[in-house]
Design a protein around this motif. Structure first.
Motif, PDB file in Angstrom:
ATOM      1  N   ILE A 152      -2.911  -5.421  -4.098  1.00 49.36           N
ATOM      2  CA  ILE A 152      -2.549  -4.613  -2.746  1.00 49.36           C
ATOM      3  C   ILE A 152      -2.296  -5.317  -1.766  1.00 49.36           C
ATOM      4  CG2 ILE A 152      -2.147  -2.186  -2.369  1.00 49.36           C
ATOM      5  CD1 ILE A 152      -3.969  -1.594  -3.951  1.00 49.36           C
TER       6      ILE A 152
ATOM      7  N   LYS B  36       1.192  -1.200  -0.244  1.00 47.93           N
ATOM      8  CA  LYS B  36      -0.016   0.510  -0.088  1.00 47.93           C
ATOM      9  C   LYS B  36       0.324   1.236   0.186  1.00 47.93           C
ATOM     10  CE  LYS B  36      -3.832   2.084   2.537  1.00 47.93           C
ATOM     11  NZ  LYS B  36      -3.158   3.944   2.453  1.00 47.93           N
TER      12      LYS B  36
ATOM     13  N   LYS C 275       1.752   2.345  -3.288  1.00 45.06           N
ATOM     14  CA  LYS C 275       0.824   2.264  -4.366  1.00 45.06           C
ATOM     15  C   LYS C 275       0.662   3.299  -3.602  1.00 45.06           C
ATOM     16  CE  LYS C 275      -3.803   2.926  -4.268  1.00 45.06           C
ATOM     17  NZ  LYS C 275      -4.915   4.493  -2.995  1.00 45.06           N
ATOM     18  N   ASP C 276       0.487   4.406  -3.072  1.00 45.48           N
ATOM     19  CA  ASP C 276       0.071   5.733  -2.116  1.00 45.48           C
ATOM     20  C   ASP C 276       1.295   6.854  -2.921  1.00 45.48           C
ATOM     21  OD1 ASP C 276      -1.702   4.974  -0.821  1.00 45.48           O
ATOM     22  OD2 ASP C 276      -0.440   5.079   0.755  1.00 45.48           O
TER      23      ASP C 276
ATOM     24  N   SER D 185      -1.418  -4.468   2.475  1.00 44.71           N
ATOM     25  CA  SER D 185      -2.083  -3.679   3.263  1.00 44.71           C
ATOM     26  C   SER D 185      -0.546  -3.500   4.924  1.00 44.71           C
ATOM     27  CB  SER D 185      -3.017  -3.606   4.034  1.00 44.71           C
ATOM     28  OG  SER D 185      -2.698  -4.684   4.495  1.00 44.71           O
TER      29      SER D 185
END
Length: 385
Positions: A185, A156, A159-160, A187
């Motif tokens: 994805i 994640k 991804k961010d 976490s």
């Protein structure tokens, strides 16, 4: 009252300045210790995203450089491992498996965003071995091997960094031969140690070269089974070598690299703070002892024990406040300048805890000398003077 305190402090500005400087240094030490402790505790408290118990890391040397032979040997190993009832699941993986001392980084980009990313390769059975769960999407499968663009699972955090608030699933990252399509994805995924902050990581389908493995064994499996599995793998090929390590021990070794220096730092800082406390206690005791005449006069004109006590405590608190204000000026530069790329909340927590700690330390050092001063009888104090 405050005006009177400031007058008394100004008259002894040289000695009070040294005390203020000592408090400033103590505040900065406490700020550093509390910030580091809070940072590591917050990282430690977050879930790792993997289950390392009952998992073995198997390092196999096939004694060949041929990729075609490696593929054949891996198939032999897979078939052999399926015959052991002690083994729940297994996966070939790149050498930079969790808690290893190996790393493989690549720069990946999406539009104008870039991030240096830890890149791992593994079989589709990888999440079953480590009991990993996805926050979004799916894990890649054997059927994805025919795709021109490799499917990948990312953390994640990555991804961010690359996509922000956009939906990452199905998006293509990288360029040319390094293009990857995001299908899942994670976490949480701590692959270095328990104190690791959120990190950019990508897991892709196994490439041709890895020969290391992760094996999940059933609870209660004995050392005899470990020796039996190791011997069976060695006998599959000529001049093969096999080493088995427990992922739990690998994790403990990586954690030790982090917490031992932290422990040493805490011991050293505690020793420094203890010496500072002794110095403050000595300075305050000597200062109050030299002011017996002042104490005697104040007691003679009606000052109570408690007023004498809190006068000296208040005077010390004012001096402490000057030192803390100086310390706050430097401490607030860390979150403002984003030093070490650490979240500002960590520094704010360190500042607050340092302020509380320094006042408790200084007031604690001031109480005993102040209490002794409050118990001085006027006649005795004036007679001595």
């Amino acid at each position: 009252m405050l005006k009177h305190l400031f007058k008394l402090i100004w008259k002894k500005k040289k000695s009070n300045f040294l005390m203020m400087l000592e408090i400033f240094v103590s505040f900065m030490i406490l700020f550093a210790v509390w910030s580091l402790s809070f940072y590591n505790y917050r990282n430690y408290s977050k879930p790792s995203g993997i289950d390392h118990e009952n998992v073995w890391a198997v390092f196999i040397d096939f004694n060949t450089q041929s990729d075609s032979l490696r593929n054949i040997y891996r198939d032999l190993v897979r078939q052999k491992l399926k015959t052991f009832p002690e083994i729940e699941s297994f996966s070939f993986t790149s050498s930079n498996m969790p808690y290893s001392f190996s790393s493989s980084n690549n720069m990946y980009s999406y539009k104008k965003n870039q991030s240096m990313t830890e890149t791992m390769s593994a079989d589709p059975s990888y999440p079953a071995v480590l009991k990993m769960t996805l926050a979004e999407g799916r894990w890649f499968t054997k059927g994805d091997e025919v795709n021109k663009i490799k499917p990948v699972v990312i953390t994640k955090y990555l991804k961010d960094k690359l996509f922000g608030n956009e939906n990452a699933l199905g998006k293509i990252i990288g360029e040319n031969d390094g293009r990857r399509q995001v299908v899942g994805i994670l976490s949480n995924f701590k692959f270095e140690n328990d104190f690791q902050p959120e990190a950019a990581c990508m897991i892709q389908p196994l490439e041709s070269w890895p020969s290391d493995m992760l094996i999940r064994i059933k609870p209660g499996t004995t050392v005899d089974s470990e020796m039996k599995i190791s011997k069976a793998l060695v006998q599959l090929g000529k001049d093969w070598s096999v080493e088995i390590q427990h992922l739990e021990n690998m994790k403990a070794n990586k954690n030790r690299i982090i917490w031992i220096p932290i422990l040493v730092l805490l011991i050293v800082c505690s020793f420094l703070i203890f010496n500072v406390a002794l110095g403050l206690f000595g300075v305050l005791f000597q200062t109050i002892s030299r002011r017996k005449q002042e104490i005697g006069v104040r007691r003679a004109i009606g000052a109570t024990k408690s007023s004498i006590l809190w006068h000296f405590v208040g005077e010390t608190a004012v001096i402490t406040t000057f030192g803390v204000i100086l310390g706050l000026f430097f401490a607030f530069q860390f979150p403002l300048l984003n030093v070490f790329d650490i979240d500002a909340s960590t520094y704010v927590a360190g500042i607050l805890l340092a302020v509380v700690s320094i006042y408790l330390l200084v007031i604690g050092c001031a109480l005993l000398p102040s209490k002794q001063a409050s118990e001085i009888y006027p006649a005795v104090a004036l007679h001595e003077e």
